[in-house]
Design an enzyme around this catalytic site. Structure first.
Site, PDB file in Angstrom:
ATOM      1  N   HIS A 234      51.185  68.162  25.031  1.00 27.50           N
ATOM      2  CA  HIS A 234      52.566  68.024  24.553  1.00 27.50           C
ATOM      3  C   HIS A 234      52.916  66.546  24.367  1.00 27.50           C
ATOM      4  O   HIS A 234      52.494  65.716  25.171  1.00 27.50           O
ATOM      5  CB  HIS A 234      53.545  68.566  25.594  1.00 27.50           C
ATOM      6  CG  HIS A 234      53.693  70.049  25.617  1.00 27.50           C
ATOM      7  ND1 HIS A 234      52.733  70.893  26.116  1.00 27.50           N
ATOM      8  CD2 HIS A 234      54.729  70.841  25.216  1.00 27.50           C
ATOM      9  CE1 HIS A 234      53.176  72.148  26.031  1.00 27.50           C
ATOM     10  NE2 HIS A 234      54.375  72.150  25.480  1.00 27.50           N
ATOM     11  N   GLU A 367      53.308  47.662  19.510  1.00 30.82           N
ATOM     12  CA  GLU A 367      53.705  47.342  18.127  1.00 30.82           C
ATOM     13  C   GLU A 367      52.536  46.711  17.370  1.00 30.82           C
ATOM     14  O   GLU A 367      52.292  47.014  16.199  1.00 30.82           O
ATOM     15  CB  GLU A 367      54.921  46.398  18.108  1.00 30.82           C
ATOM     16  CG  GLU A 367      56.214  47.085  18.544  1.00 30.82           C
ATOM     17  CD  GLU A 367      57.447  46.216  18.361  1.00 30.82           C
ATOM     18  OE1 GLU A 367      57.315  44.978  18.376  1.00 30.82           O
ATOM     19  OE2 GLU A 367      58.550  46.788  18.224  1.00 30.82           O
ATOM     20  N   GLN A 383      65.381  42.685  21.486  1.00 32.19           N
ATOM     21  CA  GLN A 383      64.053  43.309  21.359  1.00 32.19           C
ATOM     22  C   GLN A 383      62.972  42.353  21.847  1.00 32.19           C
ATOM     23  O   GLN A 383      62.053  42.747  22.563  1.00 32.19           O
ATOM     24  CB  GLN A 383      63.743  43.644  19.894  1.00 32.19           C
ATOM     25  CG  GLN A 383      64.404  44.881  19.363  1.00 32.19           C
ATOM     26  CD  GLN A 383      63.922  45.187  17.950  1.00 32.19           C
ATOM     27  OE1 GLN A 383      62.738  45.353  17.694  1.00 32.19           O
ATOM     28  NE2 GLN A 383      64.867  45.276  17.029  1.00 32.19           N
ATOM     29  N   GLU A 387      60.705  43.643  24.776  1.00 33.82           N
ATOM     30  CA  GLU A 387      59.394  44.106  24.303  1.00 33.82           C
ATOM     31  C   GLU A 387      58.242  43.230  24.765  1.00 33.82           C
ATOM     32  O   GLU A 387      57.087  43.636  24.703  1.00 33.82           O
ATOM     33  CB  GLU A 387      59.407  44.196  22.771  1.00 33.82           C
ATOM     34  CG  GLU A 387      60.357  45.272  22.257  1.00 33.82           C
ATOM     35  CD  GLU A 387      60.409  45.356  20.748  1.00 33.82           C
ATOM     36  OE1 GLU A 387      59.867  44.446  20.076  1.00 33.82           O
ATOM     37  OE2 GLU A 387      61.005  46.312  20.236  1.00 33.82           O
TER      38      GLU A 387
END
Ligand code: MN
Ligand code: MN
Length: 393
Positions: A234, A367, A383, A387
């Protein structure tokens, strides 16, 4: 394919603007496609019939040409070129141009340009000189999107048109995903998790093909995974959707599955999912994105790059990103440099440490590996802070 679309349009617009003075009398006759098409916009009492609005429109957020688009039905009686630009309403407009190479019913795609100034509903009249229709665009205040399954943005700019075969957006009630037809798996699945999602509904176990895929696309079956050495892993976990039968059942669609090495699925991943649900019972709400990339993993039968007779790609890596904020509203306004963000990236194998925390990475690392932009609803400087960190709690 998509990235060539706009430059192509632009070249068409340029070539449509200038007269070709270099033509000599001996040149071939100009093909009919360069003359103006004759077509009608399909109107339904002032509204464009079956207009499809793509993308989310939020005030103060610049619209993206590959995401914010409107598809309109037209009936072409003479093939040729076309071009329409709407008036500007509330800081943005729509434009399109191209060539109809055949006659009959077809679609044109209007591309949004600009930045909505206010929240509300905007009406755009569309006219080609001989016929007209219109469409409405809801412009959101982002705070009203609280708890949206894709709240922090669409990391791959997935769109819900069937030509987007590698990056097809599917918005479902209980999660949102980007599906990859070639891989037979989602690229990523995004969902919100809070206390309302956790109840006592038992696991439905109704694994089944997703019949909402575009017609003609192969629908991966339960059987494609059997005797493969990989679990039906899942993305949105069954245990994150136990409030109602329909919520739990939705997690068993095969578009929510990847071939996952059993130890990764049943031990490492399961431990991480439990840890995240504990954060919910401690008074937090979470925004989670799970995805996979690369090709080739090692299950109980050894290495495989695909299963189901090649219909389902086995990913090499599986990742998850979770943003944790205390229960509340106006979620994006409550994200700060101190907000906890947990990210992991784990090889799809059976030989792993059971402690998921040993696989923590920065969002920037994911990313870089995927080419996606996560958390892009947040201001870029925020961000950059969130990040680049690696969770260590
Ligand atoms: Mn980044
Ligand atoms: Mn980002």
């Amino acid at each position: 394919m998509k990235k060539y679309y706009l430059p192509f349009l632009f070249i068409l617009m340029l070539s449509g603007c200038k007269k070709d003075d270099s033509t000599t009398p001996d040149d071939p006759v100009i093909p009919p496609a360069t003359s103006a098409a004759v077509y009608t916009l399909t109107d339904n009492s002032g509204n464009c019939f079956n207009a499809t609005i793509q993308g989310t429109y939020a005030f103060g957020t610049t619209l993206v040409s590959t995401v914010n688009r409107v598809v309109l039905n037209v009936n072409v009686t003479t093939a040729g070129s076309y071009g329409i630009t709407t008036i500007t309403v509330n800081g943005y407009k729509f434009a399109t141009s191209g060539i109809f190479s055949t006659t009959g019913n077809q679609t044109i795609t209007m591309v949004a340009i600009g930045t909505p100034v206010n929240a509300g509903v905007d009406y755009f009249p569309v006219s080609n000189g001989t016929s007209s229709c219109g469409f409405t665009i809801p412009v959101y205040d982002l705070t009203s999107l609280d708890n949206d399954q894709m709240y922090f943005g669409n990391p791959s700019n997935a769109i819900a048109t069937s030509d987007s075969t590698g990056n097809y957006l599917m918005r479902k009630s209980f999660y949102t995903l980007s599906y990859n037809k070639d891989r037979g798996t989602p690229n990523w699945v995004s969902w919100h998790l809070f206390s309302n999602d956790l109840g006592s509904t038992p696991r439905q176990d109704d694994f089944r093909p997703d019949n909402t895929l575009p017609s003609g696309w192969y629908q991966v079956t339960d059987n494609d995974y059997s005797s493969s050495g990989f679990d039906r892993g899942h993305n949105t976990p069954s245990a994150d959707r136990t409030n109602t039968v329909s919520a739990n059942s939705s997690t068993f669609l095969m578009t929510n599955m990847i071939p996952q090495a059993p130890y990764l699925n049943q031990v490492v991943w399961n431990n991480m999912e439990d840890s995240l649900r504990q954060l919910v019972t401690q008074g937090n709400e979470l925004y989670i994105i799970m995805g996979s990339y690369g090709t080739g993993g090692t299950g109980t039968l050894g290495f495989a790059s695909s299963i189901g007779g090649g219909k389902v790609t086995v990913p090499s890596n599986v990742y998850k990103i979770a943003v944790i904020i205390p229960d509340g509203s106006n979620d994006s306004s409550r994200v700060s440099a101190q907000t906890r963000v947990i990210a992991v990236d784990i090889l799809n194998t059976n030989t792993l440490n059971s402690n998921w925390k040993t696989y923590r990475v920065s969002v920037d690392a994911i990313e870089a590996s995927t080419g996606y932009d996560f958390l892009k609803r947040l201001p870029v400087p925020l961000q950059a802070i969130l990040e680049s960190q690696i969770d260590n709690l």
